[in-house]
Scaffold this motif. Structure first.
Motif, PDB file in Angstrom:
ATOM      1  N   GLN A 221      -1.578  -4.946   2.809  1.00  0.00           N
ATOM      2  CA  GLN A 221      -2.939  -5.036   2.291  1.00  0.00           C
ATOM      3  C   GLN A 221      -3.844  -3.987   2.928  1.00  0.00           C
ATOM      4  O   GLN A 221      -4.919  -3.695   2.397  1.00  0.00           O
ATOM      5  N   ILE A 222      -3.424  -3.430   4.066  1.00  0.00           N
ATOM      6  CA  ILE A 222      -4.139  -2.324   4.697  1.00  0.00           C
ATOM      7  C   ILE A 222      -3.105  -1.327   5.207  1.00  0.00           C
ATOM      8  O   ILE A 222      -1.934  -1.658   5.385  1.00  0.00           O
ATOM      9  N   TYR A 223      -3.535  -0.093   5.422  1.00  0.00           N
ATOM     10  CA  TYR A 223      -2.662   0.966   5.925  1.00  0.00           C
ATOM     11  C   TYR A 223      -3.089   1.271   7.359  1.00  0.00           C
ATOM     12  O   TYR A 223      -4.276   1.474   7.630  1.00  0.00           O
TER      13      TYR A 223
ATOM     14  N   MET B   6      -7.742   1.765   3.698  1.00  0.00           N
ATOM     15  CA  MET B   6      -7.295   1.155   2.438  1.00  0.00           C
ATOM     16  C   MET B   6      -6.470   2.133   1.613  1.00  0.00           C
ATOM     17  O   MET B   6      -6.005   1.801   0.518  1.00  0.00           O
ATOM     18  N   LEU B   7      -6.280   3.344   2.130  1.00  0.00           N
ATOM     19  CA  LEU B   7      -5.445   4.325   1.451  1.00  0.00           C
ATOM     20  C   LEU B   7      -4.004   3.839   1.367  1.00  0.00           C
ATOM     21  O   LEU B   7      -3.519   3.123   2.249  1.00  0.00           O
TER      22      LEU B   7
ATOM     23  N   LEU C 222      -5.306 -10.292  -4.866  1.00  0.00           N
ATOM     24  CA  LEU C 222      -6.716  -9.931  -4.986  1.00  0.00           C
ATOM     25  C   LEU C 222      -7.618 -11.059  -4.497  1.00  0.00           C
ATOM     26  O   LEU C 222      -8.574 -10.833  -3.758  1.00  0.00           O
ATOM     27  N   GLU C 223      -7.318 -12.262  -4.932  1.00  0.00           N
ATOM     28  CA  GLU C 223      -8.180 -13.402  -4.629  1.00  0.00           C
ATOM     29  C   GLU C 223      -8.182 -13.737  -3.150  1.00  0.00           C
ATOM     30  O   GLU C 223      -9.215 -14.120  -2.585  1.00  0.00           O
ATOM     31  N   ASN C 224      -7.036 -13.587  -2.491  1.00  0.00           N
ATOM     32  CA  ASN C 224      -6.899 -14.020  -1.097  1.00  0.00           C
ATOM     33  C   ASN C 224      -6.790 -12.853  -0.129  1.00  0.00           C
ATOM     34  O   ASN C 224      -6.276 -13.019   0.984  1.00  0.00           O
ATOM     35  N   TRP C 225      -7.280 -11.682  -0.515  1.00  0.00           N
ATOM     36  CA  TRP C 225      -7.164 -10.512   0.359  1.00  0.00           C
ATOM     37  C   TRP C 225      -7.818 -10.807   1.721  1.00  0.00           C
ATOM     38  O   TRP C 225      -8.924 -11.325   1.815  1.00  0.00           O
ATOM     39  N   GLY C 226      -7.087 -10.444   2.778  1.00  0.00           N
ATOM     40  CA  GLY C 226      -7.643 -10.537   4.127  1.00  0.00           C
ATOM     41  C   GLY C 226      -7.849 -11.949   4.620  1.00  0.00           C
ATOM     42  O   GLY C 226      -8.607 -12.160   5.577  1.00  0.00           O
TER      43      GLY C 226
END
Length: 474
Positions: free
Chosen positions: A72-74, A255-256, A400-404
């Protein structure tokens, strides 16, 4: 609506409960409270708050670390404060864990223990008990079990001293019972809805799709949510996903190369025409441009922004400096983390329909949810090829709904996805893969088969070394 029960108690309760000191009050720590005073009415709220505090600390760390592992993150290369080891950045947790993993393991085990201890004390107290305080204790216990089940494959659950390893999902029936009792105990309708929502999440993991959909249907407001309070009063409760990218000196991730941020010239410098000016290595040239879902769709759930900062703090092994794109979901250290929401309940209903063989019904629920955010109800417009595959659409929408929120990693394990697969987020079809950012091929850090991406956290050495009934890590 959002529920901020912890916002009040973390700032105002200065009692020490179950051996846990609540910080943020200008008082002198008087030491452990005698057992007989814990059942007094004046101690009840503090007992429950102690469980919520530990749950907040554990979920805070899990949300950040699992976001790296679930793609979900880089990573930006940071290994010091608010960073992770190179192996963790690559998605691999060393068996036995490092001190950071041991910390959030201890937090979650303590959250469960403190909540259950508070329940035992409150239900045997001779003083009057506020039903909502007791219900909140049941909720914290249930959600602690849920977080443990989603994050670890094995854990130590036994009420007996020095219990052995069990499957992390072995006590889902216990969690379900806590949520049921919360529903039957609470006077506050928000707490009752949180009980239904938590029980729906547990039934998803148990594969009780009819029961999960029925409980999810009790929450009809898509905007309702039940959150654990993050508070800037100290580093343990400060939202880590925000703070790790707050700004000088912290630009710890980007976020890349994620589905959300993409790899596209739509952001302008330093991403130019799909070529990243970070390395002249032959293995890094010709990286194809891929769309940014957040930039192209305007979806408010995972906003991604360019801030003027060119690069993350350090560099990723085999890649170089990482062009910096930030998330814009968590806007400050006090940004709360959702434990459950009405929107997630719609996705539980959609998954139940898909699991029951009615893909069109599941896609219709997803389309309705998307239109409630002002997005296109035509899922195929934003997700090429998704209309032919309801399962992929559901996977993407939950991401999408539960990001992070510390949920996506557990979803990947629940769905049985190949952790070595591209991006690691979903089983993308070949035509969709051609349009997505390529996370793994950017660096050997993500490709090394000796250190495969972990599917769950491991019981740390701090537990293994002190408990003769738990074997050493292999």
């Amino acid at each position: 609506m959002r529920f901020f029960q912890m916002n009040k108690t973390l700032r105002t309760i200065c009692t020490i409960a179950a051996g846990v000191a609540l910080t943020g009050c200008d008082v002198t720590n008087p030491g452990p409270v005698q057992q007989e005073f814990l059942s007094a009415a004046s101690s009840h709220e503090a007992l429950v708050t102690g469980a919520g505090r530990r749950l907040a600390e554990g979920l805070n760390s899990i949300s950040y670390t699992s976001a790296l592992i679930s793609r979900q993150i880089y990573p930006g290369g940071t290994t010091g404060s608010l960073g992770h080891s190179p192996l963790e950045q690559g998605g691999h947790l060393v068996p036995g864990g490092d001190p950071g993993q041991g910390s959030f393991y201890n937090d979650m085990i303590q959250a469960r223990f403190i909540a259950e201890s508070a329940i035992d004390i409150l239900t045997t107290s001779e003083d009057p008990v506020d039903p909502d305080v007791l219900a909140l204790g049941y909720l914290y216990a249930g959600f602690s079990y849920r977080v443990i089940a989603e994050t670890w494959c094995e854990t130590v659950f036994s009420e007996e001293e020095l219990g052995g390893l069990e499957s992390s999902t072995a006590r889902l029936n216990t969690a379900e019972g806590f949520f049921t009792t919360a529903i039957n105990t609470a006077a506050d309708p928000d707490l009752r809805m949180a009980g239904y929502a938590g029980r729906a999440q547990i039934k998803v993991w148990r594969g009780d799709w009819a029961g999960a959909a029925a409980d999810a249907g009790q929450i009809t407001d898509n905007m309702w949510s039940f959150s654990i309070n993050m508070d800037d009063i100290d580093p343990e409760t400060r939202n880590q996903l925000y703070y790790a990218n707050e700004g000088v000196p912290y630009f710890a991730y980007s976020m890349l190369f994620t589905f959300y941020g993409g790899n596209t010239d739509g952001w302008g410098d330093p991403v130019i025409d799909g070529i990243l000016p970070v390395s002249t290595s032959e293995s890094k040239t010709g990286i194809p441009s891929a769309p940014s879902y957040s930039l192209d769709s305007g979806d408010p759930r995972v906003p991604v922004i360019a801030t003027g900062q060119d690069y993350a703090n350090f560099a990723v092994q085999g890649f170089g400096q990482v062009p910096y794109l930030n998330q814009d979901k968590y806007l400050n250290g006090d940004a709360d983390i959702e434990l459950a929401s009405g929107a997630e309940m719609r996705l539980i209903e959609a998954e139940a329909a898909i699991q029951g063989g009615d893909g069109p019904a599941g896609l219709a629920i997803i389309a309705d949810l998307r239109t409630s955010y002002g997005l296109s109800g035509d899922i195929n417009a934003d997700f090429p090829g998704a209309a032919a595959n309801a399962v992929q659409a559901l996977m993407r929408e939950r991401g999408l709904e539960n990001w992070g929120e510390g949920r996506h990693w557990g979803d990947q394990r629940r769905w049985g996805l190949d952790p070595s697969g591209p991006i690691g987020s979903q089983n993308w079809s070949a035509d969709v893969m051609a349009t997505l950012p390529d996370f793994e091929s950017t660096s050997t850090l993500f490709e090394n088969p000796v250190y495969p991406r972990s599917v769950c956290a491991d019981v740390p050495d701090s537990e293994r070394n002190s408990n003769p009934n738990v074997p050493a890590s292999g």
